[in-house]
Every structure is written in C-alpha cells, then in structure tokens.
Design a protein around this motif. Structure first.
Motif, short mmCIF file in Angstrom:
data_model
loop_
_atom_site.label_atom_id
_atom_site.label_comp_id
_atom_site.label_asym_id
_atom_site.label_seq_id
_atom_site.Cartn_x
_atom_site.Cartn_y
_atom_site.Cartn_z
N VAL A 187 50.67 -24.01 5.26
CA VAL A 187 49.66 -25.37 4.99
C VAL A 187 48.68 -25.09 4.19
CG1 VAL A 187 47.69 -26.96 5.79
CG2 VAL A 187 50.24 -27.01 6.87
N LEU A 188 48.35 -23.48 4.79
CA LEU A 188 46.92 -22.45 3.85
C LEU A 188 47.71 -21.89 2.20
CD1 LEU A 188 44.75 -21.14 7.10
CD2 LEU A 188 44.42 -23.04 5.82
N ASP A 189 48.56 -21.29 2.83
CA ASP A 189 49.14 -20.99 1.68
C ASP A 189 49.21 -22.06 -0.05
OD1 ASP A 189 49.66 -18.93 2.82
OD2 ASP A 189 50.97 -18.12 2.40
N ALA A 190 50.16 -23.34 0.86
CA ALA A 190 50.67 -24.47 0.25
C ALA A 190 48.92 -24.09 -0.58
CB ALA A 190 51.47 -25.69 0.53
N HIS A 191 48.12 -25.15 0.04
CA HIS A 191 46.89 -25.78 -0.80
C HIS A 191 46.18 -24.78 -1.08
CE1 HIS A 191 48.82 -29.54 0.39
NE2 HIS A 191 48.95 -28.66 2.08
N LEU A 192 45.59 -23.56 -0.99
CA LEU A 192 44.72 -21.68 -1.32
C LEU A 192 45.59 -21.17 -2.18
CD1 LEU A 192 42.86 -22.03 2.08
CD2 LEU A 192 42.01 -23.75 0.20
N GLY A 193 46.83 -21.10 -1.72
CA GLY A 193 47.30 -19.73 -2.95
C GLY A 193 48.02 -18.78 -1.47
N PRO A 194 48.64 -18.09 -1.52
CA PRO A 194 49.20 -17.48 -1.12
C PRO A 194 48.12 -16.21 -0.61
CG PRO A 194 50.62 -17.24 -2.27
CD PRO A 194 49.73 -17.85 -2.96
N ALA A 195 47.86 -15.90 0.83
CA ALA A 195 46.82 -14.68 1.42
C ALA A 195 46.37 -13.97 0.07
CB ALA A 195 46.31 -14.88 2.59
N ASN A 196 47.90 -13.10 0.23
CA ASN A 196 47.83 -11.50 0.07
C ASN A 196 49.35 -11.95 -1.26
OD1 ASN A 196 46.03 -10.56 1.75
ND2 ASN A 196 48.26 -10.57 2.74
#
Length: 197
Positions: A187-196
């Motif tokens: 969910v975080l990756d989908a809305h914020l972009g990948p962490a790395n």
C-alpha cells in the motif's frame, strides 16, 4: 457531582466493553443501561442522544488508537518509516479491536459536530488530528496533493483491514499473518512510490 461523572464514565466503559465483546449491533441504550446497573432512562441525563453516547464510546477508541500511534512512532524519525509504523499500527488495531474499529469510522451513526461542548472535545476534534498527522508525513514523502494521497492511502489500509477481517484476502494469499505486513508495504509503495527505487 463526582458520582455523576463516575456514572457517565461507567456508561462509556460498559459501551466500550460491549462493542469489544459483541460488536456494534449490541450497542443499545437499554442494554448499556442494564449492564451498568441503572434505569434505561439514566443514560439520557449524560447523553442527550443515542448518537452522543456512541460518539463518547468511539472517542475512547480514537484515544486508544492515538496512544498506539504515539507508541509506534516513538524513536522513529524518517517520515516514510513513521508512515509505515502508523500504517502497521492502524491495521493491527483494526484486527485486534474489530467492534471498536467498526464503530469509530461510522460517522453516519456518530454525532461528530453537534455534541455539547461541555461534554468534552467533539469527536471530530479527536479524529482529525490523527489524519492531519498522516497528511503531514505524506507531504514530506511525496509532492502533489498530500490530503488526497493520505485519504487514498487511508482508504486502502482500511480496505486491507476490512477484507482481512472478512477472510477475503486469505483466499488469494497464502502467507498467513505475514501477508498483512506485505500488504501494508505494498500500500505504501503504491501511494508513495517504492521505498528503495
């Protein structure tokens, strides 16, 4: 006066216990009064409407969720890591406190604007700061419209929690409880972009 305050708190305590053990469907004025050991009309002395009593019970849930949020982000400094901790705490709360979680977000049942100010802060004054904190963190992680991104992020997390509770996601995923953490990360990756990236 002290006894009256104690009865008011007892009614909220009974309602919170009832929603925790039996869900929102069990939250009737008469049942709360019966379990508190008072007449069925007694709650009206402290809560002018049924919605006001439900709101006081829900506010207890938001206080609990706020405390969990504070614990989850203690010592965490990076905005994205803070969001991850909050997201995990949110979904965990939903899975652990299903009845309260359901009540807290039923603003069609709650009196979030019309409460008497003498009854303490309005429900919206307990809930909006939680969302505003998420908006602030989103703004630090991603340019654009942080309110919209935060709302969609929240909606997605809420959906994950609800579908997991209904056992729908378990039908399509095979990793058990570990999948909840993977879903939160996705969910975080989908809305914020990948962490790395």
């Amino acid at each position: 006066m002290r006894e009256e305050g104690s009865l008011r708190e007892r009614l909220i305590d009974v309602g919170a216990e009832l929603v925790a053990t039996e869900g929102t469907a069990a939250l009737g004025l008469r049942e709360i009064a019966r379990r508190a050991g008072v007449s069925h009309g007694a709650p009206r002395r402290y809560f002018p409407t049924y919605h006001a009593l439900l709101s006081a019970i829900a506010r207890r849930g938001f206080d609990d969720l706020g405390a969990r949020f504070a614990g989850a982000i203690a010592g965490v400094t990076a905005p994205r890591d803070r969001l991850r901790a909050l997201a995990g705490a949110y979904v965990a709360y939903a899975l652990e406190r299903r009845g309260m979680f359901e009540l807290m977000f039923r603003h069609d049942l709650l009196d979030s604007e019309r409460q008497d100010a003498s009854d303490g802060p309005r429900l919206r004054e307990s809930t909006l700061p939680l969302f505003e904190g998420i908006v602030g963190l989103v703004a630090q992680c991603r340019p654009g419209e942080p309110e919209v991104t935060a709302a969609v992020l929240w909606s997605n997390l809420h959906g994950v929690a609800q579908l997991w509770t209904w056992r729908s996601l378990q039908l399509v995923l095979s990793g058990g409880a570990a999948d909840v953490g993977r879903l939160v990360d996705a969910v975080l990756d989908a809305h914020l972009g990948p962490a790395n990236p």
